[in-house]
Design a protein around this motif. Structure first.
Motif, PDB file in Angstrom:
ATOM      1  N   VAL A 161      -3.860  17.140 -20.444  1.00  0.00           N
ATOM      2  CA  VAL A 161      -3.924  17.519 -19.036  1.00  0.00           C
ATOM      3  C   VAL A 161      -3.046  16.561 -18.231  1.00  0.00           C
ATOM      4  N   ARG A 162      -2.135  17.088 -17.451  1.00  0.00           N
ATOM      5  CA  ARG A 162      -1.255  16.254 -16.627  1.00  0.00           C
ATOM      6  C   ARG A 162      -2.034  15.722 -15.424  1.00  0.00           C
ATOM      7  N   VAL A 163      -1.827  14.448 -15.105  1.00  0.00           N
ATOM      8  CA  VAL A 163      -2.500  13.839 -13.961  1.00  0.00           C
ATOM      9  C   VAL A 163      -1.503  12.993 -13.167  1.00  0.00           C
ATOM     10  N   ASN A 164      -1.768  12.882 -11.902  1.00  0.00           N
ATOM     11  CA  ASN A 164      -0.931  12.068 -11.014  1.00  0.00           C
ATOM     12  C   ASN A 164      -1.852  11.185 -10.183  1.00  0.00           C
ATOM     13  N   VAL A 165      -2.069   9.954 -10.631  1.00  0.00           N
ATOM     14  CA  VAL A 165      -2.973   9.047  -9.926  1.00  0.00           C
ATOM     15  C   VAL A 165      -2.288   7.710  -9.680  1.00  0.00           C
ATOM     16  N   ARG A 166      -2.705   7.065  -8.605  1.00  0.00           N
ATOM     17  CA  ARG A 166      -2.286   5.691  -8.329  1.00  0.00           C
ATOM     18  C   ARG A 166      -3.420   4.788  -8.810  1.00  0.00           C
ATOM     19  N   LEU A 167      -3.121   3.869  -9.720  1.00  0.00           N
ATOM     20  CA  LEU A 167      -4.145   3.036 -10.336  1.00  0.00           C
ATOM     21  C   LEU A 167      -4.269   1.690  -9.631  1.00  0.00           C
ATOM     22  N   ILE A 168      -5.515   1.308  -9.371  1.00  0.00           N
ATOM     23  CA  ILE A 168      -5.828  -0.031  -8.897  1.00  0.00           C
ATOM     24  C   ILE A 168      -6.889  -0.586  -9.834  1.00  0.00           C
ATOM     25  N   ALA A 169      -6.700  -1.783 -10.316  1.00  0.00           N
ATOM     26  CA  ALA A 169      -7.656  -2.400 -11.235  1.00  0.00           C
ATOM     27  C   ALA A 169      -8.162  -3.708 -10.636  1.00  0.00           C
ATOM     28  N   TYR A 228      -1.828  -4.972 -19.662  1.00  0.00           N
ATOM     29  CA  TYR A 228      -1.848  -5.934 -18.554  1.00  0.00           C
ATOM     30  C   TYR A 228      -0.580  -5.812 -17.706  1.00  0.00           C
ATOM     31  N   PHE A 229       0.571  -5.737 -18.356  1.00  0.00           N
ATOM     32  CA  PHE A 229       1.828  -5.650 -17.605  1.00  0.00           C
ATOM     33  C   PHE A 229       2.009  -4.283 -16.951  1.00  0.00           C
ATOM     34  N   ARG A 230       1.424  -3.237 -17.533  1.00  0.00           N
ATOM     35  CA  ARG A 230       1.487  -1.916 -16.914  1.00  0.00           C
ATOM     36  C   ARG A 230       0.714  -1.881 -15.600  1.00  0.00           C
ATOM     37  N   LEU A 231      -0.434  -2.555 -15.593  1.00  0.00           N
ATOM     38  CA  LEU A 231      -1.300  -2.513 -14.412  1.00  0.00           C
ATOM     39  C   LEU A 231      -0.944  -3.567 -13.380  1.00  0.00           C
ATOM     40  N   ASN A 232      -0.386  -4.676 -13.831  1.00  0.00           N
ATOM     41  CA  ASN A 232      -0.119  -5.800 -12.938  1.00  0.00           C
ATOM     42  C   ASN A 232       1.290  -5.734 -12.345  1.00  0.00           C
ATOM     43  N   VAL A 233       1.651  -4.558 -11.825  1.00  0.00           N
ATOM     44  CA  VAL A 233       2.946  -4.441 -11.158  1.00  0.00           C
ATOM     45  C   VAL A 233       2.939  -5.298  -9.896  1.00  0.00           C
ATOM     46  N   PHE A 234       1.805  -5.276  -9.197  1.00  0.00           N
ATOM     47  CA  PHE A 234       1.649  -6.098  -7.999  1.00  0.00           C
ATOM     48  C   PHE A 234       0.253  -6.692  -8.031  1.00  0.00           C
ATOM     49  N   SER A 235       0.149  -7.967  -7.699  1.00  0.00           N
ATOM     50  CA  SER A 235      -1.134  -8.662  -7.784  1.00  0.00           C
ATOM     51  C   SER A 235      -1.595  -9.109  -6.397  1.00  0.00           C
ATOM     52  N   VAL A 236      -2.880  -8.861  -6.106  1.00  0.00           N
ATOM     53  CA  VAL A 236      -3.497  -9.312  -4.854  1.00  0.00           C
ATOM     54  C   VAL A 236      -4.695 -10.178  -5.219  1.00  0.00           C
ATOM     55  N   ALA A 237      -4.642 -11.450  -4.874  1.00  0.00           N
ATOM     56  CA  ALA A 237      -5.731 -12.383  -5.175  1.00  0.00           C
ATOM     57  C   ALA A 237      -6.564 -12.610  -3.912  1.00  0.00           C
ATOM     58  N   ALA A 243       0.794  -1.226   0.000  1.00  0.00           N
ATOM     59  CA  ALA A 243       0.000   0.000   0.000  1.00  0.00           C
ATOM     60  C   ALA A 243       0.833   1.287   0.000  1.00  0.00           C
ATOM     61  N   PRO A 244       1.917   1.415   0.780  1.00  0.00           N
ATOM     62  CA  PRO A 244       2.644   2.694   0.828  1.00  0.00           C
ATOM     63  C   PRO A 244       3.306   3.103  -0.479  1.00  0.00           C
ATOM     64  N   SER A 245       3.523   2.177  -1.396  1.00  0.00           N
ATOM     65  CA  SER A 245       4.158   2.511  -2.668  1.00  0.00           C
ATOM     66  C   SER A 245       3.135   3.117  -3.622  1.00  0.00           C
ATOM     67  N   ASP A 246       3.603   3.588  -4.770  1.00  0.00           N
ATOM     68  CA  ASP A 246       2.710   4.105  -5.805  1.00  0.00           C
ATOM     69  C   ASP A 246       2.516   3.101  -6.930  1.00  0.00           C
ATOM     70  N   ALA A 247       2.934   1.863  -6.705  1.00  0.00           N
ATOM     71  CA  ALA A 247       2.842   0.835  -7.743  1.00  0.00           C
ATOM     72  C   ALA A 247       1.386   0.520  -8.066  1.00  0.00           C
ATOM     73  N   SER A 248       1.115   0.287  -9.343  1.00  0.00           N
ATOM     74  CA  SER A 248      -0.222  -0.142  -9.750  1.00  0.00           C
ATOM     75  C   SER A 248      -0.498  -1.528  -9.192  1.00  0.00           C
ATOM     76  N   VAL A 249      -1.745  -1.762  -8.803  1.00  0.00           N
ATOM     77  CA  VAL A 249      -2.118  -3.034  -8.188  1.00  0.00           C
ATOM     78  C   VAL A 249      -3.276  -3.653  -8.962  1.00  0.00           C
ATOM     79  N   MET A 250      -3.159  -4.946  -9.241  1.00  0.00           N
ATOM     80  CA  MET A 250      -4.247  -5.698  -9.863  1.00  0.00           C
ATOM     81  C   MET A 250      -4.868  -6.592  -8.791  1.00  0.00           C
ATOM     82  N   ILE A 251      -6.159  -6.393  -8.520  1.00  0.00           N
ATOM     83  CA  ILE A 251      -6.872  -7.202  -7.534  1.00  0.00           C
ATOM     84  C   ILE A 251      -7.772  -8.171  -8.270  1.00  0.00           C
ATOM     85  N   THR A 252      -7.599  -9.453  -8.015  1.00  0.00           N
ATOM     86  CA  THR A 252      -8.406 -10.467  -8.683  1.00  0.00           C
ATOM     87  C   THR A 252      -9.211 -11.254  -7.649  1.00  0.00           C
TER      88      THR A 252
END
Length: 518
Positions: free
Chosen positions: A250-258, A278-287, A138-147
């Motif tokens: 428009v510049r944006v700064n968001v942390r993405l969770i999919a 898929y690889f851009r969003l799946n930096v870290f996976s939570v199942a 959670a503390p990082s800005d890495a994108s997370v894929m929740i399945t």
């Protein structure tokens, strides 16, 4: 919590705002409906609107619907004007709040909106391990894929990650990619300029800008059209978006969770989902484990929802009997926590007295059980069993059946003495529903294939239509849930339903949670 207060309210506005701020809310104010719509179209947004009952609430709510802005609205008025309160509720307000403001009442409203079941109730080691993993990333800005399967709580997990992140003080914005039609999803995500297309009555900032510096949840991402996936990929890579009808990025700064309840790797292989995205969003996976994989959570979650809905309906304290709890523990829970929540809501309404027994536990039928799982269904002595008996029902009544298995008995996945369905030797009809009386009689006489015989003479298209409509009816009109059960995409389901509607067939209306965006 972001609170928008609309109207003057004769000076009470300041007091209400101060009370809300003391409770942790970020408060903004505007005098008019047009000002409120302008604020909601902008990146600041809001989680709750409190509006003066003297304003045209019906027009305001209609404008929100036409612009696909989903937000709870609470009407406020000076004194206890019953007629004004009724008009506000009929116009679409969720609640009426009398003024001068009462601190506890405002706190209760804010808490009710903020709560939305955002807490995660669990004790099973499998779920606790998943939470520890989510807390670590959670503390990082890495994108997370929740399945996880539908109903396991993927959005709750996303909110948990946001609360534990460095962005917790910034907005958390969620968009359901499956619930929004394809031609509107691009505008929802990236925004549009006034006049960019028919119905674009004003500039509207999209979810990316609304979530700037915070977290953006892309729910059911697998349902996004490949064309839009390419634009999403560019937004992630370049950290900028293009509003529809605008030439200025428009510049944006968001942390993405999919999130996805489908196997995205399989979707990539089939060409339905872009591999690079898929690889851009799946930096870290939570199942998230299904409820069947975390059985120790069933009693705790059941008690949580039992208390919640007993209080919501003003029914006092209620408790589950041992037999009722045994039924919950042996059920297949294809719908996971969402199905358990609905089951406990029904049980609260059906139970008599303080105890909730087996007769109040109304469970889904065997047709939805995963292969090899234990099965329990509606007990024969339930007050809702008889209306479901016979042709077209979900579960035939079986008065000789025990309401629950004896202590120590292990329910099997076939119909028998310890399961909840037709009497031993009985056969389900097409799609697992009750066979008609003649087919059931033939089945009980030992005739095999009675269910298949009922299909002879019908076209594949007819059988498919009935299966789709029956499944949608079972899901109370929820398109997303029905598509998951049927194993088809939400887009395919919508096309089928449009076809059936054009043919004059009766199609169930969307579920409550989908009506705002369907």
């Amino acid at each position: 919590m972001r609170l928008l207060i609309v109207g003057t309210l004769e000076g009470y506005i300041t007091a209400a705002g101060k009370i809300a701020m003391k409770r942790g809310a970020k408060v903004s104010h505007t005098d008019s409906i047009e000002g409120a719509l302008t604020a909601l179209r902008a990146a600041a947004g809001a989680d709750l609107v409190m509006i003066d009952v003297k304003l045209d609430i019906a027009t305001f709510i209609d404008s929100l619907k036409s612009e696909r802005i989903t937000i709870p609205v609470v009407a406020c008025g000076i004194g206890t004007d019953a007629a004004a309160a009724v008009r506000a509720i009929r116009a679409g307000a969720k609640e009426y709040l009398p003024l001068p403001p009462n601190a506890e009442l405002i706190a209760a409203v804010l808490e009710a909106v903020a709560e939305e079941s955002h807490s995660i109730v669990c004790s099973d080691p499998a779920m606790l391990a998943t939470l520890r993993l989510a807390e670590q990333v959670a503390p990082s800005d890495a994108s997370v894929m929740i399945t996880g399967e539908s109903g396991t709580g993927k959005e709750l997990m996303a909110r948990f990650i946001h609360r534990k992140s460095r962005r917790s003080g910034e907005p958390f914005v969620a968009v359901n990619c499956a619930a929004i039609p394809e031609n509107l999803l691009e505008s929802e995500l990236f925004g549009h300029e006034k006049g960019a297309f028919t119905g674009a009555v004003a500039r509207r900032l999209g979810k990316f800008e609304e979530a700037n510096n915070g977290t953006l949840l892309l729910d059911e991402l697998s349902e996004m059209h490949p064309r839009l996936q390419a634009k999403l990929l560019r937004a992630i890579q370049e950290k900028e978006i293009d509003r529809i009808g605008s030439s200025q990025p428009v510049r944006v700064n968001v942390r993405l969770i999919a999130t996805s309840n489908r196997n995205l790797e399989a979707e990539v292989r089939s060409g339905n989902f872009r591999e690079d995205l898929y690889f851009r969003l799946n930096v870290f996976s939570v199942a998230i484990p299904s409820l069947r994989e975390r059985p120790a959570d069933i009693p705790m979650i059941a008690e949580h929802f039992l208390k919640k809905y007993a209080e919501a309906n003003g029914l006092g304290d209620k408790r589950l009997t041992e037999d009722a709890m045994l039924m919950l523990k042996t059920h297949h829970w294809r719908g996971n926590v969402r199905e358990l929540e609905n089951t406990m809501h029904r049980a609260v309404l059906l139970s008599r007295g303080e105890e909730v027994g087996p007769e109040a536990i109304m469970l889904t039928s065997k047709m939805l059980a995963p292969e090899g799982s234990a099965q329990a269904s509606i007990p024969a002595d339930s007050p809702v069993a008889n209306p479901f008996a016979g042709p077209g029902g979900t579960v035939p009544a079986a008065a000789s059946q025990p309401a629950v298995p004896p202590q120590g008995a292990v329910p099997n996945s076939s119909y028998g003495a310890t399961s909840y369905g037709p009497p031993k030797g009985g056969k389900p009809g097409p799609y697992g529903m009750a066979a008609n009386s003649s087919a059931a009689a033939a089945a009980n006489a030992g005739t095999s294939g009675a269910g298949l015989a009922a299909l002879i003479g019908r076209t594949v298209a007819d059988v498919e239509r009935d299966l789709i409509l029956e499944t949608l009816t079972h899901c109370l009109g929820n398109r997303t849930h029905a598509a998951n059960i049927l194993g088809i995409s939400i887009r395919t389901l919508r096309n089928k339903l449009k076809q059936y509607g054009d043919e004059g067939r009766s199609v169930p209306t969307p579920g409550n949670d989908e009506r705002a965006t369907a």
